[in-house]
Design a protein around this motif. Structure first.
Motif, PDB file in Angstrom:
ATOM      1  N   GLY A   1     100.450  25.866  38.052  1.00  0.00           N
ATOM      2  CA  GLY A   1     101.796  26.397  37.931  1.00  0.00           C
ATOM      3  C   GLY A   1     102.564  26.238  39.228  1.00  0.00           C
ATOM      4  O   GLY A   1     102.023  25.735  40.221  1.00  0.00           O
ATOM      5  N   VAL A   2     103.798  26.677  39.189  1.00  0.00           N
ATOM      6  CA  VAL A   2     104.604  26.717  40.405  1.00  0.00           C
ATOM      7  C   VAL A   2     104.428  28.097  41.022  1.00  0.00           C
ATOM      8  O   VAL A   2     104.620  29.111  40.347  1.00  0.00           O
ATOM      9  CB  VAL A   2     106.090  26.439  40.112  1.00  0.00           C
ATOM     10  CG1 VAL A   2     106.898  26.502  41.398  1.00  0.00           C
ATOM     11  CG2 VAL A   2     106.254  25.078  39.442  1.00  0.00           C
ATOM     12  N   TYR A   3     104.068  28.110  42.284  1.00  0.00           N
ATOM     13  CA  TYR A   3     103.827  29.366  42.989  1.00  0.00           C
ATOM     14  C   TYR A   3     105.027  29.678  43.879  1.00  0.00           C
ATOM     15  O   TYR A   3     105.481  28.823  44.645  1.00  0.00           O
ATOM     16  CB  TYR A   3     102.546  29.257  43.815  1.00  0.00           C
ATOM     17  CG  TYR A   3     101.297  29.373  42.986  1.00  0.00           C
ATOM     18  CD1 TYR A   3     100.933  28.372  42.081  1.00  0.00           C
ATOM     19  CD2 TYR A   3     100.476  30.494  43.062  1.00  0.00           C
ATOM     20  CE1 TYR A   3      99.800  28.489  41.286  1.00  0.00           C
ATOM     21  CE2 TYR A   3      99.337  30.618  42.284  1.00  0.00           C
ATOM     22  CZ  TYR A   3      99.014  29.610  41.397  1.00  0.00           C
ATOM     23  OH  TYR A   3      97.883  29.730  40.613  1.00  0.00           O
ATOM     24  N   TYR A   4     105.487  30.905  43.761  1.00  0.00           N
ATOM     25  CA  TYR A   4     106.644  31.360  44.511  1.00  0.00           C
ATOM     26  C   TYR A   4     106.254  32.547  45.391  1.00  0.00           C
ATOM     27  O   TYR A   4     105.484  33.407  44.967  1.00  0.00           O
ATOM     28  CB  TYR A   4     107.749  31.834  43.573  1.00  0.00           C
ATOM     29  CG  TYR A   4     108.278  30.800  42.625  1.00  0.00           C
ATOM     30  CD1 TYR A   4     107.691  30.594  41.383  1.00  0.00           C
ATOM     31  CD2 TYR A   4     109.396  30.040  42.964  1.00  0.00           C
ATOM     32  CE1 TYR A   4     108.186  29.645  40.505  1.00  0.00           C
ATOM     33  CE2 TYR A   4     109.913  29.092  42.087  1.00  0.00           C
ATOM     34  CZ  TYR A   4     109.296  28.912  40.864  1.00  0.00           C
ATOM     35  OH  TYR A   4     109.802  27.968  39.996  1.00  0.00           O
ATOM     36  N   CYS A   5     106.828  32.618  46.575  1.00  0.00           N
ATOM     37  CA  CYS A   5     106.640  33.830  47.354  1.00  0.00           C
ATOM     38  C   CYS A   5     107.894  34.693  47.260  1.00  0.00           C
ATOM     39  O   CYS A   5     109.001  34.196  47.045  1.00  0.00           O
ATOM     40  CB  CYS A   5     106.256  33.545  48.804  1.00  0.00           C
ATOM     41  SG  CYS A   5     107.437  32.614  49.753  1.00  0.00           S
ATOM     42  N   ASN A   6     107.661  35.971  47.394  1.00  0.00           N
ATOM     43  CA  ASN A   6     108.720  36.962  47.239  1.00  0.00           C
ATOM     44  C   ASN A   6     108.683  37.960  48.382  1.00  0.00           C
ATOM     45  O   ASN A   6     107.598  38.365  48.827  1.00  0.00           O
ATOM     46  CB  ASN A   6     108.560  37.685  45.901  1.00  0.00           C
ATOM     47  CG  ASN A   6     109.586  38.784  45.707  1.00  0.00           C
ATOM     48  OD1 ASN A   6     109.319  39.950  45.997  1.00  0.00           O
ATOM     49  ND2 ASN A   6     110.747  38.414  45.231  1.00  0.00           N
ATOM     50  N   PHE A   7     109.868  38.348  48.828  1.00  0.00           N
ATOM     51  CA  PHE A   7     110.042  39.316  49.916  1.00  0.00           C
ATOM     52  C   PHE A   7     110.799  40.489  49.312  1.00  0.00           C
ATOM     53  O   PHE A   7     111.912  40.325  48.807  1.00  0.00           O
ATOM     54  CB  PHE A   7     110.852  38.631  51.022  1.00  0.00           C
ATOM     55  CG  PHE A   7     111.252  39.489  52.182  1.00  0.00           C
ATOM     56  CD1 PHE A   7     112.337  40.357  52.113  1.00  0.00           C
ATOM     57  CD2 PHE A   7     110.585  39.382  53.387  1.00  0.00           C
ATOM     58  CE1 PHE A   7     112.730  41.114  53.193  1.00  0.00           C
ATOM     59  CE2 PHE A   7     110.977  40.133  54.487  1.00  0.00           C
ATOM     60  CZ  PHE A   7     112.056  40.996  54.388  1.00  0.00           C
TER      61      PHE A   7
END
Length: 114
Positions: A90-96
């Motif tokens: 999958g596409v991995y996203y980081c979040n703040f």
């Protein structure tokens, strides 16, 4: 706040990858950093998170295989992924997340072949 995710790629099942998320400002304070993924045709899901305590949390499917960590000096969060499975693709996203405000980076693609 800008986030830059990197480290994705193509790997065989059983292999490992380490994702990095570089943040444009300090990650110290009331901030929760998270890694999400979105598989083709599915909704984005939370994979792992880490607070400033630091306390960590993982979705059940990655417990024991993935490790989230943070380097406050480098304003960077990592996701070490071991024993990868095709379903981790999958596409991995980081979040703040800070005091109710959420910021996203562009994702990095992880493809696990069987």
């Amino acid at each position: 706040v800008q986030l830059q995710a990197s480290g994705g790629g193509l790997v065989q099942a059983g292999g490992s990858l380490r994702l990095s998320c570089a943040v444009s400002e300090s990650i110290v304070g009331p901030i929760v950093m998270g890694w999400y993924r979105q598989a083709p045709g599915k909704q984005r899901e939370l994979v792992a998170s880490i607070s400033s305590a630091p306390t960590t949390a993982y979705t059940n499917s990655v417990k024991g295989r993935f490790t989230i960590s943070r380097d406050n000096g480098k304003n960077t969060v990592y996701l070490q992924m071991n024993s990868l499975r095709p379903e981790d693709t999958g596409v991995y996203y980081c979040n703040f997340l800070r005091l109710g405000q959420s910021y996203w980076g562009r994702g990095t693609l992880v493809t696990v072949s069987s």
